[in-house]
Design a protein around this motif. Structure first.
Motif, short mmCIF file in Angstrom:
data_model
loop_
_atom_site.label_atom_id
_atom_site.label_comp_id
_atom_site.label_asym_id
_atom_site.label_seq_id
_atom_site.Cartn_x
_atom_site.Cartn_y
_atom_site.Cartn_z
N LEU A 47 0.82 -1.20 0.00
CA LEU A 47 0.00 0.00 0.00
C LEU A 47 0.86 1.25 0.00
O LEU A 47 0.54 2.24 -0.67
N ASP A 48 1.95 1.21 0.75
CA ASP A 48 2.82 2.39 0.80
C ASP A 48 3.57 2.58 -0.51
O ASP A 48 3.83 3.71 -0.93
N VAL A 49 3.92 1.47 -1.17
CA VAL A 49 4.57 1.56 -2.48
C VAL A 49 3.59 2.15 -3.50
O VAL A 49 3.99 2.96 -4.35
N LYS A 50 2.33 1.76 -3.43
CA LYS A 50 1.33 2.32 -4.34
C LYS A 50 1.27 3.84 -4.18
O LYS A 50 1.23 4.58 -5.17
N ARG A 51 1.25 4.29 -2.94
CA ARG A 51 1.20 5.74 -2.67
C ARG A 51 2.44 6.42 -3.22
O ARG A 51 2.36 7.47 -3.85
N SER A 52 3.61 5.82 -3.02
CA SER A 52 4.86 6.39 -3.51
C SER A 52 4.86 6.48 -5.03
O SER A 52 5.25 7.51 -5.60
N LEU A 157 14.23 11.98 2.74
CA LEU A 157 13.10 12.01 1.82
C LEU A 157 11.95 11.17 2.35
O LEU A 157 10.77 11.56 2.24
N SER A 158 12.26 10.02 2.93
CA SER A 158 11.21 9.15 3.45
C SER A 158 10.45 9.82 4.60
O SER A 158 9.23 9.65 4.73
N LYS A 159 11.17 10.58 5.42
CA LYS A 159 10.51 11.29 6.52
C LYS A 159 9.71 12.49 5.99
O LYS A 159 8.59 12.74 6.46
N LYS A 160 10.28 13.18 5.02
CA LYS A 160 9.60 14.34 4.45
C LYS A 160 8.27 13.95 3.82
O LYS A 160 7.26 14.65 3.97
N ASP A 161 8.25 12.81 3.12
CA ASP A 161 7.04 12.38 2.43
C ASP A 161 6.20 11.38 3.24
O ASP A 161 5.30 10.73 2.69
N ASN A 162 6.52 11.26 4.53
CA ASN A 162 5.71 10.45 5.46
C ASN A 162 5.52 9.01 5.00
O ASN A 162 4.40 8.48 4.97
N LEU A 163 6.62 8.37 4.62
CA LEU A 163 6.56 6.98 4.20
C LEU A 163 6.54 6.05 5.41
O LEU A 163 6.93 6.43 6.52
N ALA A 210 -3.65 4.03 7.15
CA ALA A 210 -4.93 4.25 6.48
C ALA A 210 -5.47 5.63 6.86
O ALA A 210 -6.05 6.34 6.03
N LYS A 211 -5.25 6.03 8.11
CA LYS A 211 -5.66 7.36 8.55
C LYS A 211 -4.85 8.44 7.82
O LYS A 211 -5.40 9.46 7.41
N ARG A 212 -3.54 8.19 7.67
CA ARG A 212 -2.69 9.11 6.90
C ARG A 212 -3.25 9.31 5.50
O ARG A 212 -3.39 10.46 5.03
N ASP A 213 -3.57 8.21 4.84
CA ASP A 213 -4.08 8.29 3.47
C ASP A 213 -5.42 9.01 3.41
O ASP A 213 -5.68 9.79 2.47
N GLU A 218 -8.54 13.97 2.00
CA GLU A 218 -9.43 15.04 2.43
C GLU A 218 -8.74 16.39 2.49
O GLU A 218 -9.37 17.41 2.80
N GLY A 219 -7.43 16.41 2.20
CA GLY A 219 -6.68 17.66 2.20
C GLY A 219 -6.48 18.24 3.59
O GLY A 219 -6.33 19.46 3.73
N LYS A 220 -6.47 17.39 4.60
CA LYS A 220 -6.31 17.85 5.98
C LYS A 220 -4.86 17.68 6.43
O LYS A 220 -4.25 16.64 6.17
N PRO A 221 -4.29 18.67 7.11
CA PRO A 221 -2.90 18.57 7.57
C PRO A 221 -2.75 17.58 8.72
O PRO A 221 -3.67 17.41 9.53
N TYR A 222 -1.60 16.95 8.78
CA TYR A 222 -1.33 15.96 9.84
C TYR A 222 0.17 15.87 10.07
O TYR A 222 0.97 16.37 9.28
N VAL A 223 0.53 15.19 11.14
CA VAL A 223 1.94 14.92 11.45
C VAL A 223 2.07 13.42 11.71
O VAL A 223 1.28 12.84 12.47
#
Length: 366
Positions: A47-52, A157-163, A210-213, A218-223
């Motif tokens: 799932l994370d590879v799909k997002r990447s 890069l992995s931390k920046k893009d929340n992998l 799944a919550k991150r995705d 929804e265009g909502k900011p998160y950490v």
């Protein structure tokens, strides 16, 4: 160009660098990793590879999760160390399948994001990739993205893009050795037979990402953060009356007890507890506590009709954890058992549990 992908952390940076070197080449990703254990971990990485790949504009092909075939290929090499003979066979399994796919797609060139992993020996990958390419009449791209600060840039890069940054390579044999070296229990090897999602589990990680995705859609900011948390697991539990096991449910954060005699418990309704029909069972011989199912329901506002219902479908983990605070002992580690009714006979408890610090991913909406 077909690019075998092992995980998002490696592929995200590798594909970015590959695009710089081959700007006119169309990249096709191929996620094929039957070595990853368990299946739920494999699916989370996929799932994370799909997002990447979506972020990078790379088409992705999903390979089959044929872990039985992989296990047969590495039979006899189970005790090999990381970067040993088992890893070499594992490379071959995945690279050969990649070469077959490249050939069937009419692609002349292929490579693998394994080249960016610091857990792999690059020279061996170069050699094996080149040999397999020759066998199939293909070309294998050999690039070094690790040196000159490449590994550090990959991590940034992995931390920046929340992998999803997994904490083990993939296979169960390497995982076992890694956890033994760390002096930790491999939590990935166990999961509750009921549906409760527990902190530190792969199922919990799936919920977090799944919550991150969802927040991204929804265009909502998160950490995305990692926090050290105390993780609990029950490995074995038995509550006995006259040597016969009685049905019970163990509350989370119950510490181990080895064949402890409880005697005949006293059943009470403490004034600080909002109990109408249920009771709390205490023993003068030990700190183990007993709760009738009715008391459990009343304290947590639940409606279980039987212990079978509770055992098959426990409450949410955080709600169950709050039970200790509701009883009045939020920091206690005493064993707490839920039983269907009051018992006046002599009782005995055997419980094996583990407590272990783990870095747990969490998503905070901001």
């Amino acid at each position: 160009m077909l690019v075998h992908i092992c995980c998002s952390v490696d592929s995200h940076y590798f594909l970015s660098e590959l695009k710089k070197l081959y700007p006119d080449e169309e990249m096709i990703g191929f996620f094929y990793n039957p070595n990853i254990h368990p299946r739920s971990e494999h699916d989370l990485r996929l799932l994370d590879v799909k997002r990447s790949c979506e972020m990078l504009g790379v088409k992705l092909i999903e390979g089959k999760y044929d872990d039985e075939v992989w296990s047969e290929e590495v039979r006899g090499l189970e005790d090999e160390p990381e970067k040993g003979a088992r890893c070499n066979v594992c490379f071959d399994v995945r690279l050969i399948e990649s070469a077959k796919l490249a050939k069937s797609l009419g692609e002349q060139v292929f490579t693998t994001t394994l080249l960016s992993s610091p857990m792999k020996t690059q020279d061996i990958l170069f050699s094996q990739g080149e040999k397999i390419a020759q066998d199939f009449g293909l070309d294998f791209v050999k690039i070094d993205v690790r040196s000159q600060g490449g590994t550090q840039r990959q991590n940034e890069l992995s931390k920046k893009d929340n992998l999803y940054r997994q904490n083990y390579c993939g296979c169960k044999f390497a995982l076992q050795k890694q956890r033994e070296k760390q002096g930790r229990f491999p939590l990935e090897f166990i999961s509750p037979i009921h549906k409760q999602v527990m902190k530190g589990s792969i199922e919990y990680r799936n919920e977090v990402f799944a919550k991150r995705d969802r927040l991204e859609r929804e265009g909502k900011p998160y950490v995305l953060i990692q926090q050290r948390q105390l993780i609990w697991r029950c490995l074995f539990a038995r509550l006995e009356v006259f040597g016969e096991s009685i049905k019970s449910y163990v509350i989370t954060h119950s510490q181990s007890k080895s064949n402890i005699r409880l005697g005949s418990p006293s059943w009470i309704r403490p004034k600080n507890l909002p109990l109408l029909d249920g009771k709390l069972g205490i023993s003068k011989r030990d700190d183990t506590l007993l709760l009738t199912l009715q008391a459990f329901n009343e304290l947590l506002g639940l409606h279980y009709k039987s212990l079978e219902d509770l055992l098959s479908s426990p409450p949410p983990y955080d709600l169950e954890l709050s039970l200790r605070e509701k009883i009045g002992f939020p920091q206690s580690l005493c064993p707490i058992f839920v039983v269907e009714r009051e018992w006046s006979e002599d009782m005995r408890v055997n419980l094996q549990s583990i407590f272990q610090e783990e870095a747990v991913f969490e998503v905070l909406e901001v």
